[in-house]
Design a protein around this motif. Sequence first.
Motif, mmCIF file in Angstrom:
data_model
loop_
_atom_site.group_PDB
_atom_site.id
_atom_site.type_symbol
_atom_site.label_atom_id
_atom_site.label_comp_id
_atom_site.label_asym_id
_atom_site.label_seq_id
_atom_site.Cartn_x
_atom_site.Cartn_y
_atom_site.Cartn_z
ATOM 1 N N VAL A 351 41.672 49.129 29.659
ATOM 2 C CA VAL A 351 42.046 47.734 29.940
ATOM 3 C C VAL A 351 41.387 46.793 28.941
ATOM 4 C CG1 VAL A 351 41.819 45.857 31.615
ATOM 5 C CG2 VAL A 351 42.540 48.122 32.378
ATOM 6 N N MET A 352 40.143 47.053 28.593
ATOM 7 C CA MET A 352 39.463 46.191 27.633
ATOM 8 C C MET A 352 40.109 46.254 26.258
ATOM 9 S SD MET A 352 37.194 44.593 29.378
ATOM 10 C CE MET A 352 36.352 43.763 28.042
ATOM 11 N N ASN A 353 40.872 47.314 26.000
ATOM 12 C CA ASN A 353 41.608 47.417 24.735
ATOM 13 C C ASN A 353 42.840 46.514 24.691
ATOM 14 O OD1 ASN A 353 40.204 49.264 23.087
ATOM 15 N ND2 ASN A 353 41.029 51.011 24.214
ATOM 16 N N GLN A 354 43.309 46.082 25.837
ATOM 17 C CA GLN A 354 44.556 45.317 25.875
ATOM 18 C C GLN A 354 44.407 44.014 25.092
ATOM 19 O OE1 GLN A 354 45.720 46.795 30.411
ATOM 20 N NE2 GLN A 354 45.864 44.618 29.895
ATOM 21 N N THR A 355 45.522 43.600 24.477
ATOM 22 C CA THR A 355 45.488 42.387 23.654
ATOM 23 C C THR A 355 45.380 41.119 24.491
ATOM 24 O OG1 THR A 355 47.923 42.356 23.630
ATOM 25 C CG2 THR A 355 46.808 43.454 21.792
ATOM 26 N N ASN A 356 45.686 41.209 25.784
ATOM 27 C CA ASN A 356 45.573 40.027 26.638
ATOM 28 C C ASN A 356 44.191 39.913 27.292
ATOM 29 O OD1 ASN A 356 45.919 42.208 28.429
ATOM 30 N ND2 ASN A 356 46.841 40.882 29.998
ATOM 31 N N VAL A 357 43.259 40.777 26.863
ATOM 32 C CA VAL A 357 41.903 40.769 27.416
ATOM 33 C C VAL A 357 40.915 40.385 26.320
ATOM 34 C CG1 VAL A 357 40.087 42.121 28.519
ATOM 35 C CG2 VAL A 357 42.492 42.521 29.135
ATOM 36 N N SER A 358 40.129 39.342 26.563
ATOM 37 C CA SER A 358 39.119 38.865 25.622
ATOM 38 C C SER A 358 37.729 39.107 26.195
ATOM 39 C CB SER A 358 39.298 37.368 25.354
ATOM 40 O OG SER A 358 40.601 37.092 24.864
ATOM 41 N N LEU A 359 36.759 39.228 25.304
ATOM 42 C CA LEU A 359 35.382 39.490 25.717
ATOM 43 C C LEU A 359 34.465 38.476 25.038
ATOM 44 C CD1 LEU A 359 33.441 41.400 27.240
ATOM 45 C CD2 LEU A 359 33.369 42.828 25.173
ATOM 46 N N VAL A 360 33.683 37.770 25.854
ATOM 47 C CA VAL A 360 32.756 36.754 25.348
ATOM 48 C C VAL A 360 31.340 37.193 25.688
ATOM 49 C CG1 VAL A 360 32.003 34.346 25.509
ATOM 50 C CG2 VAL A 360 34.452 34.910 25.650
ATOM 51 N N SER A 361 30.469 37.239 24.686
ATOM 52 C CA SER A 361 29.074 37.627 24.910
ATOM 53 C C SER A 361 28.256 36.406 25.288
ATOM 54 C CB SER A 361 28.486 38.260 23.647
ATOM 55 O OG SER A 361 27.087 38.448 23.807
ATOM 56 N N THR A 362 27.802 36.355 26.544
ATOM 57 C CA THR A 362 26.965 35.235 26.968
ATOM 58 C C THR A 362 25.503 35.453 26.586
ATOM 59 O OG1 THR A 362 26.649 36.187 29.184
ATOM 60 C CG2 THR A 362 28.501 34.679 28.865
ATOM 61 N N LYS A 363 25.191 36.606 26.057
ATOM 62 C CA LYS A 363 23.863 36.803 25.482
ATOM 63 C C LYS A 363 23.749 36.028 24.189
ATOM 64 C CE LYS A 363 20.587 40.403 24.043
ATOM 65 N NZ LYS A 363 20.371 41.866 23.865
ATOM 66 N N GLU A 364 24.845 36.025 23.406
ATOM 67 C CA GLU A 364 24.870 35.303 22.135
ATOM 68 C C GLU A 364 25.174 33.826 22.351
ATOM 69 O OE1 GLU A 364 27.722 37.345 19.780
ATOM 70 O OE2 GLU A 364 26.589 39.224 19.716
ATOM 71 N N THR A 365 26.118 33.543 23.243
ATOM 72 C CA THR A 365 26.519 32.164 23.535
ATOM 73 C C THR A 365 26.551 31.972 25.048
ATOM 74 O OG1 THR A 365 28.854 32.798 23.409
ATOM 75 C CG2 THR A 365 27.851 31.909 21.410
ATOM 76 N N PRO A 366 25.424 31.624 25.654
ATOM 77 C CA PRO A 366 25.358 31.494 27.112
ATOM 78 C C PRO A 366 26.324 30.448 27.656
ATOM 79 C CG PRO A 366 23.159 31.481 26.137
ATOM 80 C CD PRO A 366 24.131 31.367 25.009
ATOM 81 N N ILE A 367 26.704 30.636 28.894
ATOM 82 C CA ILE A 367 27.496 29.635 29.599
ATOM 83 C C ILE A 367 26.601 28.438 29.883
ATOM 84 C CG2 ILE A 367 28.715 29.101 31.757
ATOM 85 C CD1 ILE A 367 29.569 32.053 31.858
ATOM 86 N N VAL A 368 27.060 27.254 29.505
ATOM 87 C CA VAL A 368 26.262 26.039 29.728
ATOM 88 C C VAL A 368 26.896 25.106 30.744
ATOM 89 C CG1 VAL A 368 25.168 26.134 27.459
ATOM 90 C CG2 VAL A 368 27.324 24.876 27.741
ATOM 91 N N GLY A 369 28.139 25.371 31.131
ATOM 92 C CA GLY A 369 28.760 24.512 32.132
ATOM 93 C C GLY A 369 30.224 24.833 32.347
ATOM 94 N N PHE A 370 30.741 24.254 33.424
ATOM 95 C CA PHE A 370 32.162 24.349 33.727
ATOM 96 C C PHE A 370 32.858 23.078 33.256
ATOM 97 C CE2 PHE A 370 31.001 27.959 35.998
ATOM 98 C CZ PHE A 370 32.030 28.513 36.732
ATOM 99 N N THR A 371 34.144 23.201 33.019
ATOM 100 C CA THR A 371 34.996 22.038 32.764
ATOM 101 C C THR A 371 36.038 21.980 33.869
ATOM 102 O OG1 THR A 371 36.647 23.226 31.441
ATOM 103 C CG2 THR A 371 34.687 22.430 30.284
ATOM 104 N N GLU A 372 36.921 21.026 33.813
ATOM 105 C CA GLU A 372 37.976 20.938 34.826
ATOM 106 C C GLU A 372 38.869 22.162 34.809
ATOM 107 O OE1 GLU A 372 40.306 17.424 34.703
ATOM 108 O OE2 GLU A 372 38.635 16.081 35.225
ATOM 109 N N THR A 373 38.996 22.777 33.635
ATOM 110 C CA THR A 373 39.942 23.888 33.516
ATOM 111 C C THR A 373 39.309 25.213 33.108
ATOM 112 O OG1 THR A 373 40.408 23.310 31.199
ATOM 113 C CG2 THR A 373 41.818 22.308 32.891
#
Length: 549
Positions: A351-373
């Motif tokens: 599934v992670m190979n699928q082109t509609n699946v993206s992976l974001v490393s929060t170790k490199e770029t942590p989540i800092v907040g939510f937006t409306e969307t």
Amino acid sequence: MTAIHAPKNDLAQSAETPTYDVIVVGGGFGGIYQLRHLRDRGFSVILLEASGGFGGAWSLNRYPGARVDSHAPVYQFTDEYLWKDWDFSQMYPDHEEMRSYFNYVDSKLDLSKDSRFNTKVVGATFDEEQRMWSLETQDGATFRARFVVFATGSTTEPYTPSIPDMDAYQGELVHTARWRSDLDMTGKRVAIIGTGASAVQVVQEAGPVVENLTVFQRTPNISLPMQQKYLDDEEQAALKNKMPDVAAKCRETHAAIDYDFDPRSGFETPEDERNAVFERLWNQGGFAFWLGNFSDYLFNDKTNALTYEFWKNKIKPQIKDPVKAELLVPEIAPHPFGAKRPALHQNYYEVMNQTNVSLVSTKETPIVGFTETGIRTADGVEHGEFDIIVLATGFNNNTGALTSIDVQNANGVTLRDKWSQGVDAYLGAVTAGFPNAIFVYGPQSPAAFANGSTNAELQGEVMVDFFEFLRSNGLTRFESTVEADKAWTAHINETDDTALFNRAKSWYNGGNIPGKKMQMLQYLNGVPTYLQFWQKEKESGYTDGLTVS
């Protein structure tokens, strides 16, 4: 035996407050065992369950893909009266089949008549003069009992991280442990925060049906192949024929499962023999590669590195995108193999190979907040537009279900306050200052390092025997000593200091919860050794680390 005057109390029923010998809080494997066997021995007992039925974690966890990670033969009660008329349809049953199993157990044992569902305990107060606990429920009902068994489990209190502007998000925000039955991911734009076991299972279900999926990963999961399969009639019959041997084996092994660690050193075993063992365990599937591996791999850096290298060489070739491959299967292990509980996958990496699946490393770029969307990361990128954000952020394991209840002793001290700077719980079952309360599957018990259903039976047996001893000797109070509590923690730490677990922040040691003291909260020396301590306590008349009166 400590000589303390025992007040007279005949547990007479009150019209306002029902009174029992024992109240069991929680309706999973542990709670069911206590209800059944205490009732069979003539104790007056009631079980209070927060959800609408039996099953514990399986009554609550209903997210897409939720299923057990122990194979079916071992993940059930080992009593022939129960297993002889039950067949699982899958080697690793899903949450729906587990609820069906618990309904079956109820039908065989008539448990519901002594249980109250949708009855969440929110408070418990001990009266020293009467030597009684009073429990209060969310709807204001009260119950009284001489003894309380907290069978609240380890994976029942969800952890929701504190992320800025979470309220700003206008889409569907859901924790895996509180999934709504009407929530459908088909055709939606979905984000999943986390890559623990629940995340792996949701990803497998989401990827094939969503428009797009974004997975936010801090630490890659060193996931193992489940080797799931549906069971036909012949396979079910074969498993049933083996059940007596399986049940017996589970009572002998380190993790209360039907296989055990290889006693050899992995590093010292010749390469061809070592790889043959790795290959066999890999093909066996499930937790065999984790709990049937060389006995030194959780203690020896060299053996652990060889174990990770084998895993890496198995998984990395499956991932087509080199960027995803490095995030999912780093060249250098993110932590010692096995120091965090591995997930079991079916098609996670496909599934992670699928082109509609993206992976974001929060170790490199942590989540800092939510937006409306969507979600904003530290590099300024706003990820979205998401219709659904899934919090696969796990649980406040080990202690969370207990400290979420306002458990107060006679001096007004809460269990939450006592454990705020760390847990000391003798046998992982009792703690000084809180008399007549006992924990099944509690912190500092074998818990996560033992097959849940068998652990509920083995730990349950010694607890029921203990209650029988108290009754037979006219005793109405028990409590651990401070010295016994601290010695138990020291005993656990002695093993932990030589192992590799403390090199990872995990729910094993509270490292997954900000502000929680990091300490090993599992008993590491195996169920047989754990039970030897209970036997020593029994032989002392329950005065080795306890006071009884």
